[in-house]
Scaffold this active site. Structure first.
Site, short mmCIF file in Angstrom:
data_model
loop_
_atom_site.label_atom_id
_atom_site.label_comp_id
_atom_site.label_asym_id
_atom_site.label_seq_id
_atom_site.Cartn_x
_atom_site.Cartn_y
_atom_site.Cartn_z
N LYS A 59 0.24 6.64 5.26
CA LYS A 59 0.37 5.41 4.47
C LYS A 59 1.50 4.54 5.02
CE LYS A 59 -1.56 7.64 0.37
NZ LYS A 59 -1.35 8.30 -0.94
N GLN A 103 3.46 10.42 -4.65
CA GLN A 103 2.38 11.25 -4.11
C GLN A 103 2.15 12.47 -5.01
OE1 GLN A 103 0.46 10.32 -1.62
NE2 GLN A 103 -0.78 12.17 -1.49
N ASP A 126 -1.13 2.46 -6.98
CA ASP A 126 -2.11 3.56 -7.00
C ASP A 126 -3.11 3.37 -8.14
OD1 ASP A 126 -2.29 5.59 -5.12
OD2 ASP A 126 -0.51 6.64 -5.88
N1 GUN Z 1 -2.89 12.74 -3.97
C1 GUN Z 1 -4.17 12.72 -3.54
N2 GUN Z 1 -4.65 11.47 -3.50
C2 GUN Z 1 -3.66 10.67 -3.91
C3 GUN Z 1 -3.55 9.25 -4.08
O1 GUN Z 1 -4.48 8.47 -3.85
N3 GUN Z 1 -2.34 8.81 -4.52
C4 GUN Z 1 -1.30 9.64 -4.79
N4 GUN Z 1 -0.17 9.11 -5.23
N5 GUN Z 1 -1.38 10.95 -4.65
C5 GUN Z 1 -2.55 11.46 -4.21
#
Ligand code: GUN
Length: 296
Positions: A59, A103, A126
């Site tokens: 990311k 995350q 998110d």
């Molecule tokens: N863990 C797995 N997928 C995601 C996501 O799209 N965002 C976040 N913050 N954690 C994740």
């Protein structure tokens, strides 16, 4: 003798995301001109989970590739819930920051629902805060969760017809299965599907997946969908990604999806590869949300 030719076409998330990223980079430059600074995304990573680290690093790298500023906040696995909430409070108030993500999964001693609720919905790129989930359900403006939004973008990019189709979603997680089932049933394009949401308590899953015109698999089990579980011409979106040890590979592992690719692809009209399908689209949706946050 008839020659067998591959009938399926790839829903190539890497290619699609590359073309969307070109557009995002142009818009990021516009934002920078208007506001005097580039869009800025922060990612909070608590603990040392290898997969989470890989995703977060991807990311951050994607931010650089489109001219965004990015900040990685790494906290030890022993971080208390209060300490994490205090850090989030700082990010909420930081005027130099447009959006941030925490995350998941978080260490067991931290209540993830409480953490999500603490994020300012205007910075929740998110789309996990209940305010943004509610706006999605009501069809109101807000941040859409990245993976479901990326799936919809991918179907749009390749012109896959969805209206009136039967979409079967396998898996009901808050991050993928539940929200994508809502997006696919909305009165929108792509959308307008009749949706069935299957999950771990579903009886005779194969009889349901065989009815799917569009099959979105987000169950988190390697190769659980086999060729006999789908019908000819199905469109398959495979959200799964699993590292399987493989001594014959130089890397020592190979990546599998939730579908047994060779069998399912043989019957599919469209299918996402793993890797290079949904993953890059998740990242590009996060960038789109961050751009939107920077414009607000
Ligand atoms: N863990 C797995 N997928 C995601 C996501 O799209 N965002 C976040 N913050 N954690 C994740």
């Amino acid at each position: 003798m008839d020659q067998q030719v591959a009938a399926y076409r790839l829903l190539d998330g890497k290619r699609c995301s590359d073309s969307l990223k070109e557009r995002i980079a142009i818009e990021a430059a516009e934002v920078k001109l208007m506001r005097g600074r580039a869009p800025h995304l922060a990612a909070v990573l608590v603990g040392d989970d290898g997969a989470s680290r890989t995703y977060v690093e991807a990311k951050v790298k994607a931010c650089e590739s489109v001219g965004f500023r990015s900040t990685l906040v790494r906290l030890p696995a022993t971080t208390s819930e209060d300490a994490l909430l205090a850090r989030i409070d700082e990010l909420n108030r930081d005027p130099e920051l447009d959006g941030f993500i925490v995350q998941l999964p978080l260490p067991k001693h931290i209540d993830a629902d409480k953490v999500m609720l603490f994020i300012d919905p205007r910075k929740d790129v998110d789309g996990f805060h209940p305010v943004n989930v509610g706006n999605m359900v009501l069809g109101q403006p807000g941040f859409l969760p990245a993976t479901p939004a990326g799936i919809v973008e991918l179907l749009r990019h390749y012109g896959v017809a969805t209206s009136g189709k039967h979409c079967v979603v396998v898996g009901r997680s808050n991050i993928v299965g539940t929200p994508v089932s809502i997006l696919m049933s909305r009165n929108a394009e792509p959308g307008n599907c009749t949706v069935t949401l299957a999950h771990s308590r579903t009886r005779d899953l194969a009889s349901i997946t065989r009815q799917a015109d569009i099959l979105i698999i987000a169950a988190g089990k390697p190769e659980m969908i086999t060729g006999d579980m789908v019908k000819e011409g199905v469109v398959v979106v495979d959200v799964g990604i699993h590292r399987i040890e493989d001594a014959t590979r130089k890397s020592g592992f190979r990546l599998l999806g939730d579908a047994r690719f060779s069998e399912v692809a043989a019957k599919a009209s469209w299918i996402t590869p793993v890797p290079g399908g949904v993953g890059p689209m998740t990242i590009v949706s996060l960038l789109q949300n961050t751009l939107k946050a920077a414009r607000q």
